[in-house]
Design an enzyme around this catalytic site. Structure first.
Site, mmCIF file in Angstrom:
data_model
loop_
_atom_site.group_PDB
_atom_site.id
_atom_site.type_symbol
_atom_site.label_atom_id
_atom_site.label_comp_id
_atom_site.label_asym_id
_atom_site.label_seq_id
_atom_site.Cartn_x
_atom_site.Cartn_y
_atom_site.Cartn_z
ATOM 1 N N TYR A 1 1.843 3.529 3.250
ATOM 2 C CA TYR A 1 3.273 3.331 3.469
ATOM 3 C C TYR A 1 4.030 3.063 2.174
ATOM 4 O O TYR A 1 5.120 3.589 1.956
ATOM 5 C CB TYR A 1 3.501 2.202 4.468
ATOM 6 C CG TYR A 1 3.082 2.567 5.874
ATOM 7 C CD1 TYR A 1 3.168 3.883 6.336
ATOM 8 C CD2 TYR A 1 2.609 1.609 6.760
ATOM 9 C CE1 TYR A 1 2.792 4.222 7.629
ATOM 10 C CE2 TYR A 1 2.231 1.932 8.054
ATOM 11 C CZ TYR A 1 2.323 3.246 8.476
ATOM 12 O OH TYR A 1 1.953 3.581 9.757
ATOM 13 N N CYS B 1 5.523 -8.713 -1.412
ATOM 14 C CA CYS B 1 6.833 -8.602 -0.761
ATOM 15 C C CYS B 1 7.398 -9.965 -0.390
ATOM 16 O O CYS B 1 8.563 -10.265 -0.659
ATOM 17 C CB CYS B 1 6.741 -7.698 0.465
ATOM 18 S SG CYS B 1 5.436 -8.124 1.635
#
Lengths: 341, 341, 341, 341
Positions: free
Chosen positions: B12, B147
């Site tokens: 991804y 993240c």
């Protein structure tokens, strides 16, 4: 009080069977069989059952003996292991696709493989209570129809039986992700499946054959995976026979379903729940059916909705068991569904 | 115009890198490497890129030569293959966790395994542009932070650097399913993951170590998987230093971030988007940060949100590449996000 | 068999009360009152009840007489109309915030308005059965706590009562959209609310006051609206007292809750449902509670989850009614929740 | 560089127009008009635009002068205020339904009210670039088609124009919640709309008339509101002309669309994105179209998907503006959409 076992109890349909049987006043759940989870606690696979059972999964090597055995196994396994299952229980309730189609040729056509036990097909009665209630009394082999087939058949049956529709039928079926089972493949990952409108079967879904068989209508079905975990909704576009109007449809549905404990006719003029909607059916055994036609007749839309794991699977199986034993049909199936949800 | 390759391009983060690099005016994407998808079309794994590229995945056996190589590989692989990667490109931009922590002991503590190349750690510069812009100019090895770490650090940095907060920091991180990558395991199935509020890391998530390192604050972090595909939101509960009020927080954030192209201060009194919300950031490289304090000071809530695959991954990497080359920082990163979405 | 009426029956909590009372073996639902829907069918507002009742909403002008009256009205209305309600029923079960806080000053502080009937506050017993079972036997005025308060209190109570935690408590509450009720405002539109992580109460949510009152802990609460219709999850970060370890938490929870029919201790080492998760609780009256601590003690995370409309509202009210009448506590509350869902 | 204003800029289509025009290299956005939000910041209504614009909404009392005026107002308002709008700009791009249907009788039939300016209908050119590119060059009045109409027409046009299909066409349209706009009514509340499969227009949806007009096919359309914020997907069941096979469909689509910058033919044999899926189109101006037929011909399924606010609204308007001015068609419309999303 009877005893019951579930084969394939770690899957989603299997888990619903366990839930419903644990709450059923006339049944003692004696075993939950699973190859992959043997030895583990049932509430590990089905965490909603924590506190309700201390059962562990048994290996299906030795099935023991039960009054009723529910077969929530992969397609092909019921016909492959039929003798084994039959030895373990006086009544088999099969939730696979193996014994749904009466014609082994049609089976081969839709499943892409020859039927393994065609001679056994006639020994099974369809578990769709609304159409087979009389045959189910005392039946010892019951085949529960597919989730989208149940919705499609219950939507089409009244007008088809009453000769109100003619010609082609277009069936647009939508299904949640629980219908794909517990197998972990990339296409079922949350990131891939979330928010999907995946036309995974543009033509010739297997349940099409069941709808054709049950209604005699030349249905053409498309299946789309939609954003939902549970739930099936089926839309049927039909051509109305000459002179047929919406009020005739209403009369037909009422006549067929007014005494049915699990079919509700939902066809209102307006409102946010004017036609059947699976959103409010999760956990319930209802199949809601409805319809709408233009003012001048000609065509109509028929709609049905249900929870694929309950009325489209485990609940239908329990309902059939109730009928088979002559018990009240609603026994163990009282939960009405939630709103909002 | 430089050349760039992406290793791990079928994942991804890898897909986002491909998308951003295809749209970057100063970069030519020369190769997308994938072990599992070698030989297949890139737009098969990333269907949003249909019509934008005819590239196929290359096997990573022969990496060729590139100006910049992005490493979107599994954790452990960057440090394991560092020499190979270094031969293939003058600049490495690593998106794994391998070179984020400066202290190999801390690495071993949080990752549960010793670091494979501790001597190489000092050769990497952090890719968090907002805190390391000067070091990144001309850097040849860049490590993009995690993240949730990026969100947590950008929320905490201004008040921590300005001495406005003291004592323990509680970090509550929420993340969408794309952060789990493309591996097909049961816990990531749609039926299991949909609607989840899964507290999968109640204590000691790996990104906690990054937040501690970057801010010097004794952060304690909990991570919850929420219903979303993209998106990270981090809430930090802090104790305010004596006399500090909400207006001091506002001044601190403004001072630190007024010139930042990708950090927006979002702290309104009311409204449905009064504090940072990942929902409107999908596809964008913004990290929104905000705060709220009670009237009398004492404690405050700091909030940050971002798209984990963009500002929390591929976008941050491209932003760092822009800074490293002295290009305008927004190059290739202009998409603002959608509302409603 | 007793008679019961519901005031505010067209709302979401009201609808759940109607659903539960229709299925309760010892109760006859005699009236569903609604100002806005008076004269309309109950199953129009609550389509899941189609086929289960033909009741229409009554205007609340004349309440008639009932054994029990459930007050699912807007905050402020119970204290405003208390005399009227008291004349209509021997037992009042109030689901508003009006009589939850014992101290009218605290009420004024959190609700921003003075209490309208402070002298009546002592006449109410808390409907949180787990903490007030003895007082509820025979009680005639019962105040059901807030949904997030119930979760927070049940998570904190055992370690707080046993002296296992000290100092500040950070409470991070997440809630679905049904908690906002049926009022149509832009911020609750699907397009705005879908996929939200909306920190709508960064500090001083009203339920914070209830948690402080019930546990004596200095809780600081933040509330986030998450993507869900039903469901509340509460995370509490606590500091453990000297020497306290995870096993002490486990012992404490077991001691307090082993006999509780509606509290399950869920604290596993791994798995996709290792800690409480509202996803599997929709429709059920369970409150699941769990915990996790780092290996060396120091801090711990306590987690609770429930369905805000059931255990956080209508189900708690029915449970309290059962206790008040000396009936089996589970009566009418047997539905266990669904998986997957 | 031209100047442009948006009337109805606080709505969802209006917000997309603002987003796209702010990023368009040849346009200066001179005004965003809104009655309800006049005087407020544009990024209050559209929080994704924070940091991109300091514009405030203007009252539409004085429209000023612009090269192009986009009309994103409620249906009926464009024909009602046409003179006013025409005075304010040399080019009008209308996004209402007012000037989509060429025949005022058909308009009256589908909209339930007579057309207010039938004599002006011929002054408008359809904004569906793929079918009207030549007419759009230099056009001063453009009517952008409905979102589901665009999808339906682009799916049906090639086989219809090439005579590959005959007889009835069944159109099954699915739409996200953003198509309902910003009006706060109970049926659009998150708790009611979440997870919906709401057949809100079982027969005679307005876009049916547009599909019939553009393709000449006797389409019958049903519209369902599905769980999504953005996105439209349309399924068309068609009867193939004698001897027509899937390969003929493929050839037809390729011939018609191979040069189209915003139509992609997506018709694969397998895979999770084998047919058009709106999930990966959010924010993009693509309309993906695909098809599937059974092996023997007879019937086929045609599928199209798009983002209703972009290719189904604001993006189509910008594309038409580009063509009208002779600019590159992709200008300002480069965002490809996200995966996963």
């Amino acid at each position: 009080m009877i005893t019951a076992g579930v084969v394939g109890a770690a899957g989603y349909i299997g888990g619903e069977l366990v839930r419903l049987l644990l709450g059923h006043p006339n049944v003692r759940l004696t075993a939950a069989f699973s190859t992959s989870q043997a030895g583990r606690r049932v509430d590990g696979a089905h965490p909603n059952l924590r506190g309700l059972t201390d059962l562990t999964f048994s290996p299906p090597d030795d099935l023991g003996e039960h009054d009723v055995l529910f077969l929530a196994v992969p397609h092909g396994q019921s016909m492959g292991n039929l003798l084994t299952y039959a030895k373990a229980a006086g009544t088999l309730i099969d939730l696979t696709g193996d014994f749904r189609l009466r014609d082994p040729e049609v089976y081969a056509d839709y499943y892409g493989t020859p039927h393994a036990a065609p001679e056994e097909i006639p020994t099974f009665v369809s578990g769709l209570v609304e159409l087979h209630r009389a045959e189910l009394r005392g039946a010892t082999r019951i085949s529960v129809p597919g989730c989208m087939a149940t919705a499609g058949v219950l939507a089409l049956h009244p007008p088809a039986a009453d000769g109100l529709v003619t010609g082609d039928v277009t069936v647009d079926a939508r299904t949640g992700s629980s219908g794909s089972g517990v197998s972990a493949v990339r296409e079922n990952l949350h990131a891939e499946r979330s928010g999907a409108l995946r036309v995974y079967a543009p033509v010739r879904h297997r349940h099409e054959a069941e709808i054709r068989q049950a209604t005699g209508m030349p249905a053409r079905m498309t299946a789309t995976a939609v954003e939902a975990v549970r739930g099936v909704q089926v839309l049927c576009r039909v051509r109305l026979a000459e002179g047929v109007r919406e009020r005739d449809l209403r009369a037909s549905y009422r006549r067929h379903y007014s005494g049915e404990p699990f079919v509700r006719v939902v066809a209102e003029r307006r409102g946010r729940f004017r036609l059947p909607e699976p959103k409010i059916l999760a956990g319930s055994n209802f199949c809601d059916v409805g319809f709408a036609a233009g003012p001048g007749g000609g065509h109509a839309l028929l709609v049905a909705a249900l929870d694929n794991l309950v009325k489209g699977g485990a609940g239908a199986a329990v309902q059939a068991m109730n009928v088979r034993h002559g018990w009240p049909e609603r026994l163990g199936l009282a939960f009405p569904g939630l709103h909002p949800s």
